[in-house]
Design a protein around this motif. Sequence first.
Motif, PDB file in Angstrom:
ATOM      1  N   TRP A   1      -0.361   5.482  11.386  1.00 15.41           N
ATOM      2  CA  TRP A   1      -0.829   5.359  10.193  1.00 15.41           C
ATOM      3  C   TRP A   1       0.149   4.541   9.296  1.00 15.41           C
ATOM      4  O   TRP A   1       1.484   4.495   9.063  1.00 15.41           O
ATOM      5  N   ALA A   2      -0.494   3.398   8.490  1.00 16.83           N
ATOM      6  CA  ALA A   2       0.419   2.466   7.552  1.00 16.83           C
ATOM      7  C   ALA A   2      -0.266   2.399   6.324  1.00 16.83           C
ATOM      8  O   ALA A   2      -1.179   1.573   5.908  1.00 16.83           O
ATOM      9  N   PRO A   3      -0.401   3.580   5.350  1.00 13.81           N
ATOM     10  CA  PRO A   3      -0.984   3.393   4.118  1.00 13.81           C
ATOM     11  C   PRO A   3      -0.260   2.621   3.021  1.00 13.81           C
ATOM     12  O   PRO A   3       0.785   2.206   3.039  1.00 13.81           O
ATOM     13  N   ALA A   4      -1.211   2.002   2.160  1.00 10.49           N
ATOM     14  CA  ALA A   4      -0.673   1.098   1.279  1.00 10.49           C
ATOM     15  C   ALA A   4      -0.162   1.968  -0.282  1.00 10.49           C
ATOM     16  O   ALA A   4      -0.628   3.047  -0.053  1.00 10.49           O
ATOM     17  N   SER A   5       0.715   1.362  -0.998  1.00 11.45           N
ATOM     18  CA  SER A   5       1.353   1.848  -1.784  1.00 11.45           C
ATOM     19  C   SER A   5       0.233   2.179  -2.895  1.00 11.45           C
ATOM     20  O   SER A   5       0.402   3.187  -3.904  1.00 11.45           O
ATOM     21  N   GLY A   6      -0.717   1.381  -3.296  1.00 13.98           N
ATOM     22  CA  GLY A   6      -1.612   1.603  -4.344  1.00 13.98           C
ATOM     23  C   GLY A   6      -3.202   1.709  -4.142  1.00 13.98           C
ATOM     24  O   GLY A   6      -3.274   1.634  -2.555  1.00 13.98           O
TER      25      GLY A   6
ATOM     26  N   GLN B   1      -3.372  12.458   5.830  1.00 12.17           N
ATOM     27  CA  GLN B   1      -3.812  13.518   5.485  1.00 12.17           C
ATOM     28  C   GLN B   1      -5.081  13.112   4.763  1.00 12.17           C
ATOM     29  O   GLN B   1      -6.062  13.999   4.550  1.00 12.17           O
ATOM     30  N   ASP B   2      -5.391  11.737   4.671  1.00  9.41           N
ATOM     31  CA  ASP B   2      -6.913  11.370   4.061  1.00  9.41           C
ATOM     32  C   ASP B   2      -7.840  11.699   5.234  1.00  9.41           C
ATOM     33  O   ASP B   2      -8.948  11.783   4.725  1.00  9.41           O
ATOM     34  N   TRP B   3      -7.490  11.785   6.487  1.00  8.26           N
ATOM     35  CA  TRP B   3      -8.577  11.932   7.459  1.00  8.26           C
ATOM     36  C   TRP B   3      -9.656  12.952   7.150  1.00  8.26           C
ATOM     37  O   TRP B   3     -10.932  12.933   7.328  1.00  8.26           O
TER      38      TRP B   3
END
Length: 831
Positions: free
Chosen positions: A196-201, A355-357
């Motif tokens: 998982w590699a989420p963006a900050s914005g 947690q978006d999943w």
Amino acid sequence: MTRSLDLDAIGAGLPVAAHGDEITTALDTGRAVIVAPPGTGKTTFVPPLVASRYSGRVIVTQPRRVAARAAARRLSTLTRTRPGDIASHTVRGESTTTRDTRVEFVTTGVLLRRLMRDPDLTGVDAVILDEVHERHLDADLVVAMVCEVAKLRDDLTVVAMSATVDSSGWASLLGGDELAPVVEVPSALHELEIEWAPASGSPVDSRGVTREFLRHVGNVTVEALDHHPDGSALVFVPGAREVDHVVADLRSRLEGVEVVGLSGSMSASEQDHALSDPGYVRRVIVSTAVAESSLTVPGVSLVVDSGLSREPRLDRGRGMTGLVTVRESRASATQRAGRAARLGPGVAVRCLRAQDWSGMAADPAPEVDHADLVASLLSLAVWGCPRGEGMALPTPLPQDRVAEAEEELRELGAVDSQGRVTERGRQLATVPVDPRLARALADGAPIVGSRRCAEIVAMLGLDDGQVDLVGQWRQLRTGRHPDAKTWRREADRLARLTDDLPATDITDDDAVATVVSLARPGWIARSRGEGSSSYLLAGGTGVDLPRDCPPGLLGQPWLAVARTSRITSGALIRAAVPLSESAALDAGAAMLATETTVTWDGGKARGRRVSRLGAIELSSTPVQPGRAEARRAVLETVRSRGLKVVGLSKDAEYLRCRLALAHRVLGDPWPDVSEEALLSRAEEWLDLDSLAAGRGSDATSGLRGLLGWQESARLDEVLPERITVPSGSRIRIDYPEPGSDAAPVLAVKLQECFGWTDGPTICDGRVRVVLHLLSPARRPLAVTDDLASFWANAYPMVRAENRGRYSKHPWPEDPLTAIPTKRTNRAVGNS
């Protein structure tokens, strides 16, 4: 000469080939559902397996052109034949099919148009519907149509294939009364690691996918290539523009790695290159969702998933289906990730939070839930099933949007009032673009010239936010627009579909206005007043020019609108060009109408002859209404606004109250005079002619007319207006309002009731009239319907409280023997 198919060679190494016998057994029923995850080889193996059973052609549908082209090329390679010998593809504007073709891969749109031309599918022995889980609207229509053909042709085999699908639902849809057999092929994936590699914005703002997020996708890709040095990478982004941006970014940052793009808007040669085997060269393929399924992307062991998808939605700003960026579904994310583990262990990096999943949709929403239905309804009308009624559609069409879309087709002259296709509609359906654009192409070419018309229509098909349409066209022509290559290919294709008509001397501005108005006659707009920025569309919607609109639009009496946007207070015009009134009337000819309207608002009926362009009033002339029209206007107004518009007199209201009590107590044949009942019988008791002439109506006589002759004769006996009290006075009864459960009331001075013990009754003795006993000043002293009890129990107290206050009036100790009177003591004594 029919070539034999070496199924062992074709299926070598494909997991689905191990289930060949099971599939063959299922095919014996003529219907089959095959569920097989990506990488199992269903698209490669099942079509030749089906073809080996028949001498006729097998058609295989694909949701995208690149998938159809790649599948055909793959099968040709495996059979060591040239394109068209065994396998071919047919997509919009391109085909390799020959007489010898055994397996033809087509897009669902191609098969849809073929079904309308040839409903029997002559020469076709089987139809394989691949990737049905994607639920494109064209695919849903094709499924329903093919199922109808199969009912008439026992020799037509139908197969539905998917990576993830509701197998029981599709088995029922294909099989009808008997479920079609289902063959499930297990996943062939190797070990898969998820990171998982989420963006900050936020990845998306009001203008679309942000540059910051695309830079993040590039960063994640570079880091993942460093951490996982083996194999090629497949990067998923939502659309072609994002592909170009990320490709350019990665090429500037990676050395020794080939970076290529893959999208449906690219040329065939560019797509072929992206899907070719790179050999020993490490490669990054930046792709749209076209690589999710049906395609083999060689050498991939790493997937970077942006988590975004570009899906069709009804774009109300353009009034047709457009693409919007949304969060992908879990099913799409699973398919994308699976691309990394087809050949061996792989890694998938998702640009999301773990947690978006759980909050993501399980499956993509069916396109029918949110797409524009105009083109689909035209296809169904050509098929002979207006609105899809009675067809086995995977999801029924939403009826609220069906009516709206069908109205647009009527404006185009494509269907009649019953939704049945017209000859004009059949002609538009042969052009493989939105029916609105097809109409603009057909009617605009003779006015502006074939080439110019094709260029403008191709421009209107782009998802572009420019306000200046003429300026956009000039940018496209010079190649300075980012979509110039795609636009030119589409313009060339559309130009070939029209007669070669030379350009006319019409200006570029007028040419754009003409074509736009022909495409969207319902969006022809007229100013609400000289110099006003507010306009009315022919379709009936009010729109406004934005404050920063081009100066050439402000103050124009007529506009051809190409794009709008919704705001809190209404709608804004986002793209338009000035339009002449004559061009507006020509483009909207199907909406021109002249009608005589008659209105009545309680005064005199008035008629006007009105000419309209849709909702736009062109002219209005007073006319004398006919008797029938005037009566109808009165009746419609009364029924819509209620009895208050008639203005019942006090006598009529009083009679209505009397009759309401009789109906409540005695029932039929005393008439129901509730508002609802009277409105339903208005023409029986209202003098419509008198009302229409402005003379009012004798509603009292009309209400009496609702009585039978026996009830009319007994009215005053059963429902008297007045009752004679012991003093000799005749006092009017107050009847309750219609719908009330209250009793009738007689308000009378107490002194006029001396000696009266029984009290009055009405309605053949069934209803006691309640007495409101009043003081000499007509103030209430008591309420009773039992006088005998009142005299015995309540009167002494009333007498004690009031004899001093009203000393001039009689207050006898024994009211039963006293003389009833409405006079004072002196007047009584003098008499």
